[in-house]
Design a protein around this motif. Structure first.
Motif, PDB file in Angstrom:
ATOM      1  N   TYR A 473     -11.890  25.434  19.947  1.00 36.45           N
ATOM      2  CA  TYR A 473     -12.837  24.339  19.609  1.00 36.45           C
ATOM      3  C   TYR A 473     -14.317  24.754  20.183  1.00 36.45           C
ATOM      4  O   TYR A 473     -15.085  24.776  19.413  1.00 36.45           O
ATOM      5  N   CYS A 474     -14.421  25.208  21.394  1.00 38.02           N
ATOM      6  CA  CYS A 474     -15.630  25.625  22.058  1.00 38.02           C
ATOM      7  C   CYS A 474     -16.333  26.735  21.514  1.00 38.02           C
ATOM      8  O   CYS A 474     -17.495  26.845  21.286  1.00 38.02           O
ATOM      9  N   THR A 475     -15.483  27.881  20.897  1.00 36.91           N
ATOM     10  CA  THR A 475     -15.947  28.965  20.389  1.00 36.91           C
ATOM     11  C   THR A 475     -16.651  28.672  19.122  1.00 36.91           C
ATOM     12  O   THR A 475     -17.653  29.274  18.679  1.00 36.91           O
ATOM     13  N   TRP A 476     -15.787  27.702  18.492  1.00 33.79           N
ATOM     14  CA  TRP A 476     -16.209  27.552  17.146  1.00 33.79           C
ATOM     15  C   TRP A 476     -17.491  26.683  17.219  1.00 33.79           C
ATOM     16  O   TRP A 476     -18.543  26.960  16.387  1.00 33.79           O
ATOM     17  N   MET A 477     -17.611  25.609  18.094  1.00 37.08           N
ATOM     18  CA  MET A 477     -18.979  25.020  18.206  1.00 37.08           C
ATOM     19  C   MET A 477     -19.915  25.828  18.674  1.00 37.08           C
ATOM     20  O   MET A 477     -21.199  25.725  18.294  1.00 37.08           O
ATOM     21  N   ALA A 478     -19.733  26.782  19.671  1.00 35.68           N
ATOM     22  CA  ALA A 478     -20.657  27.515  20.041  1.00 35.68           C
ATOM     23  C   ALA A 478     -21.377  28.545  18.922  1.00 35.68           C
ATOM     24  O   ALA A 478     -22.660  28.569  18.857  1.00 35.68           O
ATOM     25  N   ALA A 479     -20.641  28.892  18.055  1.00 40.82           N
ATOM     26  CA  ALA A 479     -21.031  29.677  16.820  1.00 40.82           C
ATOM     27  C   ALA A 479     -21.839  28.962  15.860  1.00 40.82           C
ATOM     28  O   ALA A 479     -22.742  29.277  15.433  1.00 40.82           O
TER      29      ALA A 479
END
Length: 550
Positions: A473-479
């Motif tokens: 979740y967090c890596t997707w939103m960060a990207a």
């Protein structure tokens, strides 16, 4: 809505998701769909925010996240801290008692003699006596209460979609101007309120004064999800890189003989891929003139693409029949392989499906630009709800209420957060072997989402019970944050004059008709012409006036 207690021991507020300290208000559809794009504002005019009105942003980090925020994306925690940090060594309040009105989408708990409310009041040093109202009809109740100053509680939650007409006047007449208390460095007196990002405060400004205490939102609200588990079985590993490849993938996935369709309705996805201005939104043309969403090239191209998707035969018949409430069940059953949803729907679907299908793996597509170029993502609303303090002569009481708000804004990783969101350890929850709070039977009767609607800390994601989810979740939103842009008029409370209230209504049906081939882009041209002659040009002048004030 489900009950507000810690269902299965894993929910911060079950309809918000386990430790939905980062997933936004999931499970309350209005917060993620109907209202995120159409939040109302206070008055017939813009919302200029003068320098110095907004609080200074002073981040505080009690527990270091495993996945830090990037450009305002949601930070994440891969595990629950072994030890919580105490933010307040002594109760910050002065012993006062105040009434508060908030919505509730579940059974109303007892408020007198309730150990949960008693414990929070004691730790806070201030007693808040709740007046709950059904969330589904909250707007009606709110309008009635605000109509009479004597009926207004000391602390009132107002969701953005429930702002009544002429709310700016109501704000000035009924509620305390918090600018002297919180603007600029004044907020540093309240360390947890200072930890709330500036954008969340911006929407709480009315008539160039700060009134609202925010319930912060997330940077990105919406995504296009696909069944990664089923695509892997089919040997499909590449995501679509543009709008045409999206349709080709949907066609490839479709096999009616196996009860499998590649796509649900993708109007939200179309809007994202083509960077269509938000609902009731505007853009600036190259010559500096204002262009409405419905006039924009992006809107026209998104409609054309949606019609081509439907014509491909890849859209499930239930979506063609316009039954959006059935899309999630069909996606979870594997009959539809690509849907769009609020980001909070990701975790909710895991909770529903994994017990019966441990291979279930929904994932969001990386952001897609229609032409394969650089995507553009419109920044989500920075706050979903606000609360307001009733105007009073005794300013010491205002300061006590703000001290209580500072307590309630204690972020994840603090004992205060744990108490507000879970109740009393040993009475309302037990910590299991994985460090997760497991609800007791008493939680169902005592613990309700209540204080969170007065003020809430910044969102983080600590929904750790599903391995790998927080990181994904967090890596997707960060990207995705790399592509986020502010739409025109972002962060401004604007209510269009009432004569324009229904001006854009015909386009909702037109969008569906064009998608399904019942109407064409020629009908769009006719509708835009009618829009212009029926008030669109006057509405353009209204927004131009706001733009000129900036």
């Amino acid at each position: 809505m489900t009950a507000p207690h810690l269902t299965g021991g894993l929910s911060r507020r079950s309809f918000l998701g386990f430790l939905a300290v980062g997933a936004g208000v999931v499970g309350v559809p209005s917060l993620l769909t109907a209202c995120t794009s159409g939040a109302a504002g206070p008055a017939q005019g813009g919302a200029t925010v003068s320098s110095g009105v907004l609080p200074t942003y002073v981040p505080v980090e009690y527990v270091k996240p495993d996945f830090p925020s990037v450009n305002g994306s949601t930070a994440g925690y891969a595990s629950i801290p072994d030890e919580l940090v105490t933010a307040f060594e002594t109760p910050p309040g002065s012993g006062g008692a105040y009434t508060a009105m908030t919505p509730l989408w579940s059974a109303i708990p007892k408020t007198s003699g309730n150990p949960y409310f008693d414990a929070v009041s004691e730790a806070m040093g201030t007693t808040v006596e709740f007046q709950f109202s059904d969330g589904n009809t909250y707007g009606d109740k709110l309008a009635a209460v605000l109509a009479s100053a004597k009926d207004v509680p000391d602390w009132v939650c107002v969701p953005t979609w429930n702002f009544p007409p002429r709310f700016a006047q109501a704000v000035d007449a009924l509620f305390e101007d918090l600018t002297p208390y919180l603007s600029g460095d004044n907020v540093k007196k309240y360390k947890n309120l200072a930890n709330i990002p500036t954008d969340a405060w911006r929407y709480g400004v009315f008539n160039d004064k700060l009134y609202g205490l925010p319930f912060p939102g997330e940077l990105v609200h919406l995504a296009t999800f696909y069944r990664a588990d089923i695509l892997a079985e089919l040997g499909i590993t590449e995501q679509p890189r543009d709008a045409d490849e999206f349709i080709e993938l949907a066609k490839e996935l479709t096999d009616p003989g196996k009860k499998r369709w590649g796509s649900a309705d993708q109007w939200i996805t179309a809007n994202m891929m083509f960077a269509v201005p938000p609902e009731k939104g505007w853009k600036l043309a190259d010559d500096g003139s204002l262009v409405s969403r419905v006039e924009s090239e992006e809107y026209r191209a998104a409609l054309d693409w949606q019609a081509r998707l439907y014509a491909s035969g890849a859209v499930h018949p239930t979506a063609v029949a316009d039954k959006p409430e059935e899309m999630k069940p069909l996606f979870e059953a594997g009959e539809i392989l690509v849907v769009n949803d609020g980001v909070g729907g990701w975790h909710e679907s895991l909770g529903r499906v994994l017990p019966s299908n441990p291979d279930f793996d929904p994932r969001p597509f990386d952001p897609i630009a229609h032409d394969g170029g650089t995507p553009r993502i419109w920044k989500g609303a920075p706050a979903d709800m606000f609360s307001f303090l009733k105007k009073r002569d005794d300013k010491a009481q205002i300061e006590e209420l703000l001290a209580a708000a500072d307590f309630l804004a204690s972020p994840f990783g603090t004992t205060e957060f744990q108490l507000v969101n879970f109740g009393l350890e040993g009475e309302h929850y037990e910590i299991d072997g994985d460090g997760l709070p497991r609800a007791t039977d008493a939680a169902a009767d005592d613990v309700a989402p209540s204080y969170i609607f007065l003020v809430d800390p910044p969102k983080v994601n600590a929904q750790v019970q599903y391995e790998g989810y927080v990181e994904a979740y967090c890596t997707w939103m960060a990207a995705a944050s790399e592509y986020v842009e502010e739409p025109l008029f972002y962060g401004k409370q604007i209510t269009e004059p009432s004569q324009f209230a229904s001006l854009s209504t015909p386009f909702a049906d037109l969008e569906k008709d064009i998608a399904r081939g019942r109407k064409s882009l020629t009908d769009l041209d006719d509708a835009v012409a009618t829009w212009r002659s029926s008030g669109g040009e006057e509405l353009r002048a209204f927004y131009q006036g706001i733009l000129d004030e900036q």
